[in-house]
Write a protein that holds these residues in place. Sequence first.
Motif, PDB file in Angstrom:
ATOM      1  N   LEU A 288       0.833  -1.203   0.000  1.00 12.37           N
ATOM      2  CA  LEU A 288       0.000   0.000   0.000  1.00 12.37           C
ATOM      3  C   LEU A 288       0.867   1.253   0.000  1.00 12.37           C
ATOM      4  O   LEU A 288       0.581   2.221  -0.721  1.00 12.37           O
ATOM      5  CB  LEU A 288      -0.926   0.005   1.213  1.00 12.37           C
ATOM      6  N   ALA A 289       1.941   1.238   0.765  1.00 13.46           N
ATOM      7  CA  ALA A 289       2.851   2.396   0.786  1.00 13.46           C
ATOM      8  C   ALA A 289       3.469   2.627  -0.591  1.00 13.46           C
ATOM      9  O   ALA A 289       3.611   3.778  -1.039  1.00 13.46           O
ATOM     10  CB  ALA A 289       3.941   2.183   1.839  1.00 13.46           C
ATOM     11  N   ARG A 290       3.821   1.553  -1.271  1.00 12.32           N
ATOM     12  CA  ARG A 290       4.384   1.700  -2.629  1.00 12.32           C
ATOM     13  C   ARG A 290       3.347   2.245  -3.595  1.00 12.32           C
ATOM     14  O   ARG A 290       3.664   3.086  -4.461  1.00 12.32           O
ATOM     15  CB  ARG A 290       4.926   0.352  -3.121  1.00 12.32           C
ATOM     16  N   LEU A 291       2.110   1.807  -3.465  1.00 14.37           N
ATOM     17  CA  LEU A 291       1.041   2.319  -4.337  1.00 14.37           C
ATOM     18  C   LEU A 291       0.842   3.810  -4.109  1.00 14.37           C
ATOM     19  O   LEU A 291       0.699   4.590  -5.057  1.00 14.37           O
ATOM     20  CB  LEU A 291      -0.263   1.560  -4.067  1.00 14.37           C
ATOM     21  N   GLN A 292       0.839   4.210  -2.859  1.00 12.20           N
ATOM     22  CA  GLN A 292       0.667   5.637  -2.550  1.00 12.20           C
ATOM     23  C   GLN A 292       1.826   6.465  -3.100  1.00 12.20           C
ATOM     24  O   GLN A 292       1.628   7.587  -3.569  1.00 12.20           O
ATOM     25  CB  GLN A 292       0.524   5.813  -1.038  1.00 12.20           C
ATOM     26  N   ALA A 293       3.018   5.880  -3.062  1.00 10.81           N
ATOM     27  CA  ALA A 293       4.187   6.592  -3.604  1.00 10.81           C
ATOM     28  C   ALA A 293       4.089   6.769  -5.111  1.00 10.81           C
ATOM     29  O   ALA A 293       4.748   7.648  -5.683  1.00 10.81           O
ATOM     30  CB  ALA A 293       5.464   5.819  -3.253  1.00 10.81           C
ATOM     31  N   GLN A 294       3.279   5.947  -5.761  1.00  9.74           N
ATOM     32  CA  GLN A 294       3.072   6.053  -7.205  1.00  9.74           C
ATOM     33  C   GLN A 294       1.876   6.939  -7.554  1.00  9.74           C
ATOM     34  O   GLN A 294       1.428   6.962  -8.703  1.00  9.74           O
ATOM     35  CB  GLN A 294       2.863   4.658  -7.805  1.00  9.74           C
ATOM     36  N   GLY A 295       1.354   7.650  -6.565  1.00 13.83           N
ATOM     37  CA  GLY A 295       0.276   8.606  -6.826  1.00 13.83           C
ATOM     38  C   GLY A 295      -1.118   8.073  -6.627  1.00 13.83           C
ATOM     39  O   GLY A 295      -2.101   8.746  -6.968  1.00 13.83           O
ATOM     40  N   VAL A 296      -1.246   6.875  -6.060  1.00 13.39           N
ATOM     41  CA  VAL A 296      -2.576   6.314  -5.804  1.00 13.39           C
ATOM     42  C   VAL A 296      -3.184   7.012  -4.587  1.00 13.39           C
ATOM     43  O   VAL A 296      -2.545   7.168  -3.547  1.00 13.39           O
ATOM     44  CB  VAL A 296      -2.493   4.798  -5.563  1.00 13.39           C
ATOM     45  N   LYS A 297      -4.436   7.442  -4.732  1.00 12.70           N
ATOM     46  CA  LYS A 297      -5.164   8.114  -3.661  1.00 12.70           C
ATOM     47  C   LYS A 297      -6.004   7.081  -2.922  1.00 12.70           C
ATOM     48  O   LYS A 297      -6.880   6.451  -3.508  1.00 12.70           O
ATOM     49  CB  LYS A 297      -6.056   9.209  -4.250  1.00 12.70           C
ATOM     50  N   THR A 298      -5.746   6.877  -1.633  1.00 11.18           N
ATOM     51  CA  THR A 298      -6.479   5.880  -0.851  1.00 11.18           C
ATOM     52  C   THR A 298      -7.589   6.555  -0.063  1.00 11.18           C
ATOM     53  O   THR A 298      -7.368   7.552   0.624  1.00 11.18           O
ATOM     54  CB  THR A 298      -5.538   5.118   0.091  1.00 11.18           C
ATOM     55  N   LEU A 299      -8.787   5.984  -0.168  1.00  8.12           N
ATOM     56  CA  LEU A 299      -9.978   6.585   0.432  1.00  8.12           C
ATOM     57  C   LEU A 299     -10.828   5.514   1.115  1.00  8.12           C
ATOM     58  O   LEU A 299     -10.594   4.313   0.959  1.00  8.12           O
ATOM     59  CB  LEU A 299     -10.818   7.269  -0.656  1.00  8.12           C
ATOM     60  N   GLN A 300     -11.852   5.999   1.854  1.00  6.90           N
ATOM     61  CA  GLN A 300     -12.886   5.136   2.407  1.00  6.90           C
ATOM     62  C   GLN A 300     -14.238   5.627   1.908  1.00  6.90           C
ATOM     63  O   GLN A 300     -14.440   6.838   1.710  1.00  6.90           O
ATOM     64  CB  GLN A 300     -12.869   5.165   3.942  1.00  6.90           C
ATOM     65  N   PHE A 301     -15.165   4.701   1.705  1.00 13.79           N
ATOM     66  CA  PHE A 301     -16.511   5.092   1.286  1.00 13.79           C
ATOM     67  C   PHE A 301     -17.199   5.874   2.408  1.00 13.79           C
ATOM     68  O   PHE A 301     -17.028   5.564   3.589  1.00 13.79           O
ATOM     69  CB  PHE A 301     -17.356   3.856   0.965  1.00 13.79           C
ATOM     70  N   PRO A 302     -18.009   6.885   2.054  1.00  8.78           N
ATOM     71  CA  PRO A 302     -18.772   7.619   3.072  1.00  8.78           C
ATOM     72  C   PRO A 302     -19.791   6.715   3.764  1.00  8.78           C
ATOM     73  O   PRO A 302     -20.201   5.681   3.236  1.00  8.78           O
ATOM     74  CB  PRO A 302     -19.486   8.708   2.255  1.00  8.78           C
ATOM     75  N   ASP A 303     -20.218   7.127   4.957  1.00  6.94           N
ATOM     76  CA  ASP A 303     -21.154   6.314   5.736  1.00  6.94           C
ATOM     77  C   ASP A 303     -22.450   6.040   4.991  1.00  6.94           C
ATOM     78  O   ASP A 303     -23.021   4.942   5.092  1.00  6.94           O
ATOM     79  CB  ASP A 303     -21.473   7.007   7.069  1.00  6.94           C
TER      80      ASP A 303
END
Length: 362
Positions: A288-303
């Motif tokens: 996951l850290a490598r993906l984020q370093a490649q510009g991937v935006k990590t999110l959670q769905f709203p409630d």
Amino acid sequence: MDRRSFLKTSALGGTAAAAGTLAAPAYAQGNRSLTMVTSWPRGFAVLDDAATYFENMVGAMSDGTLTIDKKAPGELVGAFEVFDAVSSGQADMYHSADYYFIGQHPGYAYFTAVPFGGTAQELTNWYHHGGGHDLHSELGEIFNLKSFLAGNSGSQSGGWFRNEINSAGDFNGLKFRMPGLGGKVLGKLGASVQNIPGGELYQALSSGALDGLEWVGPFADERAGFQEVAKVYYTAGFHEPGSGLACGVNLDVYNDLSPAHQAIIANAAMATTHIQLAETLANNGAALARLQAQGVKTLQFPDDVWDAFGAASKEVMDENMNDELFAKIRTSFEESVATSSDWLLKSDGFYVEQRNRVLANG
């Protein structure tokens, strides 16, 4: 046994011969090689890793007297054709995710994952100590199969998207890959749901045939390369909180194996589940850290999106309750998860909460 042959042997005083006649088993003797068709392209992280581990473990545990010839999709049958191939006897066994086969029976969803279902630990608890394996076998007998859990990829991610999901309405018209009952849930929200084999997903996403997809989790997803064609990644999903993989053996083939070989398959499957879950959880964080370093935006769905998932999930689950075996499996599963989750919340869950609080304050 031929009684006349036994009496003749005894009359001749052939004690050893008689004992050999009495002990002659009904199963095949000697070395065996079983053809195993899989739903995973060779080299796919987590999933083919599990199939390969299972293959190697069976050979090692049997000292080479039982070996597996593993086939990738297209080498004998397609990724989603493995169930029918083994049921009919075209192949000896398969390694796959049983929720691919809800068209044969919706109860198969429970042996991979169901929406808002059990975590990996809760699934394993039910399977080995709550009657799940017996129900898997009961379901398998309908299709001439002996079934085992043989892997678990843990909690799967919510998926890859081209654009952010801000409301449940954003799923309307979305071309999205999600198999199992989770896919039917997204269908209730208006998504155009497609079930595409893993080996075809990268091309489908990059070409625009899909607007989004879910696969496994950071470790497997990174190796598949989805970060090259999509940059929005939801890390938690409702659909697969603890995804089991399965080995299905043609029942006639299984019954023809020696008790030792049968036990090896069962124990290799359990070992595969343990090792694969550990592999996934050990690697997801760094991936996951490598993906984020490649510009991937990590999110959670709203409630409110989670609420929509929940309402649609109840509809999907209830639609299958007219099937007696599905209802039996669902009741057994939910009773087990309710018992497990109560303790886990009071023990592991509370401990993790306190650990994070104490260490943060330390």
